[in-house]
Design a protein around this motif. Structure first.
Motif, PDB file in Angstrom:
ATOM      1  N   LYS A 118       0.814  -1.215   0.000  1.00 40.25           N
ATOM      2  CA  LYS A 118       0.000   0.000   0.000  1.00 40.25           C
ATOM      3  C   LYS A 118       0.853   1.272   0.000  1.00 40.25           C
ATOM      4  CE  LYS A 118      -3.542   2.194   2.868  1.00 40.25           C
ATOM      5  NZ  LYS A 118      -4.293   2.055   4.116  1.00 40.25           N
ATOM      6  N   THR A 119       1.895   1.293   0.845  1.00 39.21           N
ATOM      7  CA  THR A 119       2.641   2.539   1.064  1.00 39.21           C
ATOM      8  C   THR A 119       4.116   2.480   0.674  1.00 39.21           C
ATOM      9  OG1 THR A 119       3.279   1.958   3.321  1.00 39.21           O
ATOM     10  CG2 THR A 119       1.147   3.068   3.032  1.00 39.21           C
ATOM     11  N   GLY A 120       4.672   1.258   0.565  1.00 40.64           N
ATOM     12  CA  GLY A 120       6.106   1.126   0.335  1.00 40.64           C
ATOM     13  C   GLY A 120       6.896   1.024   1.622  1.00 40.64           C
ATOM     14  N   PHE A 121       6.232   1.194   2.756  1.00 38.85           N
ATOM     15  CA  PHE A 121       6.878   1.138   4.064  1.00 38.85           C
ATOM     16  C   PHE A 121       6.374  -0.070   4.846  1.00 38.85           C
ATOM     17  CE2 PHE A 121       6.627   5.685   3.034  1.00 38.85           C
ATOM     18  CZ  PHE A 121       7.969   6.027   3.104  1.00 38.85           C
ATOM     19  N   ALA A 122       7.270  -0.698   5.610  1.00 32.09           N
ATOM     20  CA  ALA A 122       6.864  -1.831   6.440  1.00 32.09           C
ATOM     21  C   ALA A 122       6.016  -1.360   7.615  1.00 32.09           C
ATOM     22  CB  ALA A 122       8.083  -2.588   6.951  1.00 32.09           C
ATOM     23  N   PHE A 123       6.261  -0.140   8.070  1.00 28.51           N
ATOM     24  CA  PHE A 123       5.510   0.435   9.175  1.00 28.51           C
ATOM     25  C   PHE A 123       5.052   1.824   8.763  1.00 28.51           C
ATOM     26  CE2 PHE A 123       8.714  -2.420  10.883  1.00 28.51           C
ATOM     27  CZ  PHE A 123       7.922  -3.289  11.623  1.00 28.51           C
ATOM     28  N   PRO A 124       3.867   2.211   9.182  1.00 31.47           N
ATOM     29  CA  PRO A 124       3.390   3.542   8.792  1.00 31.47           C
ATOM     30  C   PRO A 124       4.291   4.632   9.371  1.00 31.47           C
ATOM     31  CG  PRO A 124       1.739   2.372  10.137  1.00 31.47           C
ATOM     32  CD  PRO A 124       2.931   1.492  10.023  1.00 31.47           C
ATOM     33  N   LEU A 125       4.534   5.650   8.588  1.00 32.50           N
ATOM     34  CA  LEU A 125       5.320   6.792   9.031  1.00 32.50           C
ATOM     35  C   LEU A 125       4.352   7.733   9.754  1.00 32.50           C
ATOM     36  CD1 LEU A 125       8.265   7.620   8.779  1.00 32.50           C
ATOM     37  CD2 LEU A 125       7.676   8.942   6.765  1.00 32.50           C
ATOM     38  N   ASN A 126       4.401   7.741  11.086  1.00 33.22           N
ATOM     39  CA  ASN A 126       3.448   8.532  11.861  1.00 33.22           C
ATOM     40  C   ASN A 126       3.904   9.985  11.971  1.00 33.22           C
ATOM     41  OD1 ASN A 126       5.441   8.577  13.839  1.00 33.22           O
ATOM     42  ND2 ASN A 126       4.486   6.959  15.053  1.00 33.22           N
ATOM     43  N   GLN A 127       3.056  10.801  12.559  1.00 35.10           N
ATOM     44  CA  GLN A 127       3.341  12.234  12.664  1.00 35.10           C
ATOM     45  C   GLN A 127       4.579  12.494  13.506  1.00 35.10           C
ATOM     46  OE1 GLN A 127       1.710  14.547  10.812  1.00 35.10           O
ATOM     47  NE2 GLN A 127       3.398  15.857  11.482  1.00 35.10           N
ATOM     48  N   GLU A 128       4.789  11.718  14.555  1.00 33.93           N
ATOM     49  CA  GLU A 128       5.977  11.887  15.400  1.00 33.93           C
ATOM     50  C   GLU A 128       7.258  11.707  14.581  1.00 33.93           C
ATOM     51  OE1 GLU A 128       8.040   9.987  19.420  1.00 33.93           O
ATOM     52  OE2 GLU A 128       6.170   9.163  18.675  1.00 33.93           O
ATOM     53  N   ALA A 129       7.283  10.689  13.736  1.00 37.00           N
ATOM     54  CA  ALA A 129       8.457  10.456  12.896  1.00 37.00           C
ATOM     55  C   ALA A 129       8.647  11.600  11.904  1.00 37.00           C
ATOM     56  CB  ALA A 129       8.311   9.133  12.154  1.00 37.00           C
ATOM     57  N   ARG A 130       7.547  12.095  11.355  1.00 38.34           N
ATOM     58  CA  ARG A 130       7.634  13.232  10.419  1.00 38.34           C
ATOM     59  C   ARG A 130       8.188  14.473  11.130  1.00 38.34           C
ATOM     60  NH1 ARG A 130       2.431  11.139   8.777  1.00 38.34           N
ATOM     61  NH2 ARG A 130       2.624  10.198   6.726  1.00 38.34           N
ATOM     62  N   ASP A 131       7.698  14.719  12.356  1.00 34.98           N
ATOM     63  CA  ASP A 131       8.162  15.878  13.119  1.00 34.98           C
ATOM     64  C   ASP A 131       9.648  15.772  13.444  1.00 34.98           C
ATOM     65  OD1 ASP A 131       5.570  16.850  13.044  1.00 34.98           O
ATOM     66  OD2 ASP A 131       5.084  16.246  15.125  1.00 34.98           O
ATOM     67  N   LYS A 132      10.100  14.578  13.826  1.00 34.46           N
ATOM     68  CA  LYS A 132      11.522  14.384  14.128  1.00 34.46           C
ATOM     69  C   LYS A 132      12.378  14.627  12.892  1.00 34.46           C
ATOM     70  CE  LYS A 132      11.250  11.198  18.004  1.00 34.46           C
ATOM     71  NZ  LYS A 132      11.533   9.847  18.492  1.00 34.46           N
ATOM     72  N   ARG A 133      11.924  14.156  11.744  1.00 34.01           N
ATOM     73  CA  ARG A 133      12.661  14.398  10.498  1.00 34.01           C
ATOM     74  C   ARG A 133      12.764  15.896  10.224  1.00 34.01           C
ATOM     75  NH1 ARG A 133      13.930  10.335   7.238  1.00 34.01           N
ATOM     76  NH2 ARG A 133      13.988  11.669   5.407  1.00 34.01           N
ATOM     77  N   MET A 134      11.669  16.605  10.445  1.00 37.39           N
ATOM     78  CA  MET A 134      11.656  18.037  10.190  1.00 37.39           C
ATOM     79  C   MET A 134      12.620  18.746  11.153  1.00 37.39           C
ATOM     80  SD  MET A 134       8.383  20.538   9.642  1.00 37.39           S
ATOM     81  CE  MET A 134       7.856  20.601  11.345  1.00 37.39           C
TER      82      MET A 134
END
Length: 160
Positions: A118-134
């Motif tokens: 569905k997404t290409g990822f084994a685990f969903p990329l949640n908002q916390e992970a997005r915020d840490k990347r930012m």
């Protein structure tokens, strides 16, 4: 004599099948138990025993009853093996053979495969992970439609 030759031929068939799936050289195993003593899963579940799995295959031409999906794939068995057998590769090959033979995948593995499709990822990329990347100044992680289609193609070719 005929029975002995038939057994050897069948055993080679099973070992060949495992090798086709990338298994290491099972016949180099000296059954020392280094893989099992290093195994993190065996530390909490003594029924999971890589040495026994390999022994059943090489000595009795039998696929082990132990669930290869319990393996944590930590590679400690590979690092500790004095014969460079690569027990992990054998366990991964057992997973493939079990699946080919019609054994049901564990529910969590099936869910993960669907998530990757569905997404290409084994685990969903949640908002916390997005915020840490930012916060770290990392770009938003995306997979192109072309990349996602390639992932789906690989999963389909693998039989999932």
């Amino acid at each position: 004599m005929f029975v002995k030759h038939r057994f050897i031929r069948e055993r080679r068939g099973l070992i060949s099948r495992l090798r086709e799936k990338g298994a290491g050289d099972l016949l180099k195993c000296i059954q020392c138990g280094s893989c099992t003593s290093a195994c993190t899963v065996n530390a909490v579940d003594e029924e999971f025993n890589p040495r026994r799995m390999i022994g059943l295959i090489t000595r009795f031409n039998k696929l082990p009853d132990q669930d290869p999906w319990l393996c944590a794939t930590c590679s400690l068995c590979v690092e500790r093996c004095p014969q460079s057998v690569n027990p992990l590769s054998i366990i991964l090959a057992l997973r493939m053979i079990r699946h080919e033979d019609g054994n049901k995948l564990p529910d969590k593995v099936a869910e993960m495969i669907e998530q990757v499709k569905k997404t290409g990822f084994a685990f969903p990329l949640n908002q916390e992970a997005r915020d840490k990347r930012m916060l770290l100044g990392l770009p938003e992680f995306r997979i192109s439609e072309e990349g996602l289609n390639e992932i789906r193609k690989i999963i389909t070719e693998a039989g999932f």
